[in-house]
Design a protein around this motif. Structure first.
Motif, PDB file in Angstrom:
ATOM      1  N   GLU A  13      47.654  46.377  37.789  1.00  0.00           N
ATOM      2  CA  GLU A  13      46.460  46.650  37.769  1.00  0.00           C
ATOM      3  C   GLU A  13      45.528  45.286  38.902  1.00  0.00           C
ATOM      4  O   GLU A  13      44.523  44.767  39.334  1.00  0.00           O
ATOM      5  CB  GLU A  13      45.249  44.977  36.840  1.00  0.00           C
ATOM      6  N   SER A  14      46.842  45.288  39.793  1.00  0.00           N
ATOM      7  CA  SER A  14      47.284  44.804  40.917  1.00  0.00           C
ATOM      8  C   SER A  14      46.068  45.412  41.840  1.00  0.00           C
ATOM      9  O   SER A  14      45.434  44.840  43.078  1.00  0.00           O
ATOM     10  CB  SER A  14      48.258  45.171  41.417  1.00  0.00           C
ATOM     11  N   TRP A  15      45.523  46.581  42.076  1.00  0.00           N
ATOM     12  CA  TRP A  15      44.940  47.762  42.442  1.00  0.00           C
ATOM     13  C   TRP A  15      43.208  47.542  42.827  1.00  0.00           C
ATOM     14  O   TRP A  15      42.864  47.873  43.493  1.00  0.00           O
ATOM     15  CB  TRP A  15      45.189  48.897  42.583  1.00  0.00           C
ATOM     16  N   LEU A  16      43.193  46.894  41.849  1.00  0.00           N
ATOM     17  CA  LEU A  16      41.337  46.816  41.673  1.00  0.00           C
ATOM     18  C   LEU A  16      41.021  45.331  42.903  1.00  0.00           C
ATOM     19  O   LEU A  16      40.257  44.975  43.179  1.00  0.00           O
ATOM     20  CB  LEU A  16      41.029  45.856  40.323  1.00  0.00           C
ATOM     21  N   ILE A  17      42.462  44.551  43.338  1.00  0.00           N
ATOM     22  CA  ILE A  17      41.859  43.392  43.885  1.00  0.00           C
ATOM     23  C   ILE A  17      40.952  44.377  45.675  1.00  0.00           C
ATOM     24  O   ILE A  17      39.778  43.893  46.225  1.00  0.00           O
ATOM     25  CB  ILE A  17      43.086  42.094  43.877  1.00  0.00           C
ATOM     26  N   PRO A  18      42.798  44.366  45.673  1.00  0.00           N
ATOM     27  CA  PRO A  18      41.427  45.209  46.768  1.00  0.00           C
ATOM     28  C   PRO A  18      40.460  46.556  46.822  1.00  0.00           C
ATOM     29  O   PRO A  18      39.455  46.968  48.285  1.00  0.00           O
ATOM     30  CB  PRO A  18      43.251  46.188  47.505  1.00  0.00           C
ATOM     31  N   TYR A  19      40.252  47.330  45.953  1.00  0.00           N
ATOM     32  CA  TYR A  19      39.670  48.095  45.725  1.00  0.00           C
ATOM     33  C   TYR A  19      38.576  47.671  45.761  1.00  0.00           C
ATOM     34  O   TYR A  19      36.960  47.641  46.240  1.00  0.00           O
ATOM     35  CB  TYR A  19      39.979  48.586  44.476  1.00  0.00           C
ATOM     36  N   ALA A  20      38.090  46.031  44.763  1.00  0.00           N
ATOM     37  CA  ALA A  20      36.838  45.437  44.866  1.00  0.00           C
ATOM     38  C   ALA A  20      36.325  44.757  46.138  1.00  0.00           C
ATOM     39  O   ALA A  20      35.642  44.908  46.560  1.00  0.00           O
ATOM     40  CB  ALA A  20      36.854  44.440  43.840  1.00  0.00           C
ATOM     41  N   ASP A  21      37.236  44.358  46.668  1.00  0.00           N
ATOM     42  CA  ASP A  21      37.801  44.395  48.356  1.00  0.00           C
ATOM     43  C   ASP A  21      36.939  45.399  48.948  1.00  0.00           C
ATOM     44  O   ASP A  21      35.597  44.932  50.256  1.00  0.00           O
ATOM     45  CB  ASP A  21      38.595  43.740  48.958  1.00  0.00           C
TER      46      ASP A  21
END
Length: 255
Positions: A13-21
């Motif tokens: 789920e590491s992709w959620l961080i840049p997606y949220a940014d």
């Protein structure tokens, strides 16, 4: 042997961080754009600088900078007006219209000089407007009361005015007769319509004795009492409304 339980695969789920940014930045961008549409350019400058400083710590794409002025841009701005003030250059039609009204102004000066020389002011008055040059001839100058027959003195004056109406550019000229609201009931003039119309026509005929004027450019109309310039409630007002008007229109090109 005991079966070993299979470990469930762990979802990355590491992709959620840049997606949220990214979503946060997009939301902030839309908010800034919306705010910028409601404020002036100075406030937009302040908002964009603050936004870039907080989110990026430096210069960003939202920071507004005026384009550098180049010799080409300076010359183009100068072409927009004589002083580079942003005014668009005048079109050929605008220049022609200015020259046309300049000639109308010269005609007015000649008529005014004639009025002053003959001592006809204020019985003859001129007015220059967007409609053209208007010459107003008050009551008693052209006709006896209740008549459309031009007096001999008025015929001489009409001939002088006809000379002044000769211009380099052919113009439409409208002769208009007006009366007050006092009914006229004679055999010759059953109403003010007939009286005002015949006064306009008779004056036009005198003008057209000048062969330099084109009859195709002339028209005569009687308005009776229905276009007063002031109230008919007083003798002075009725005298103002009894008049003949000569409208010299701006030049119109023939199609």
């Amino acid at each position: 042997m005991k079966r070993k339980k299979k470990h469930e695969e762990h979802v990355d789920e590491s992709w959620l961080i840049p997606y949220a940014d990214i979503l946060t930045l997009l939301l902030a961008l839309f908010i800034v754009l919306f705010a910028a549409s409601e404020v002036n350019s100075q406030k937009f400058q302040e908002i964009s600088e603050s936004f870039n400083k907080e989110l990026q710590g430096g210069t960003g794409i939202l920071e507004y900078q005026a384009p550098a002025e180049t010799p080409d841009s300076t010359s183009k701005l100068a072409d927009l007006g004589e002083n580079g003030d942003g005014e668009a250059p005048k079109t050929d039609e605008e220049i022609a219209l200015e020259q046309d009204f300049k000639e109308l102004g010269e005609v007015r000066e000649k008529i005014e000089a004639y009025i002053e020389a003959q001592g006809l002011s204020p019985r003859l008055q001129t007015e220059l407007s967007a409609k053209g040059l208007l010459l107003t001839i008050k009551e008693g100058v052209l006709y006896p009361s209740g008549s459309a027959d031009i007096t001999p003195e008025a015929e001489k004056m009409a001939a002088e005015i006809a000379n002044l109406l000769v211009t380099d550019l052919p113009r439409n000229i409208y002769i208009e007769g007006h009366t007050d609201n006092v009914p006229v009931q004679t055999k010759e003039y059953p109403s003010n319509w007939e009286l005002s119309s015949e006064r306009a026509i008779n004056f036009m005929k005198i003008l057209l004795e000048n062969n330099e004027l084109d009859p195709r450019k002339f028209s005569a109309t009687g308005y009776g009492e229905f276009q007063p310039v002031t109230s008919n409630d007083t003798p002075e007002g009725r005298a103002e409304n009894r008049r003949v008007e000569v409208l010299i229109s701006p030049f119109e090109k023939e199609n």
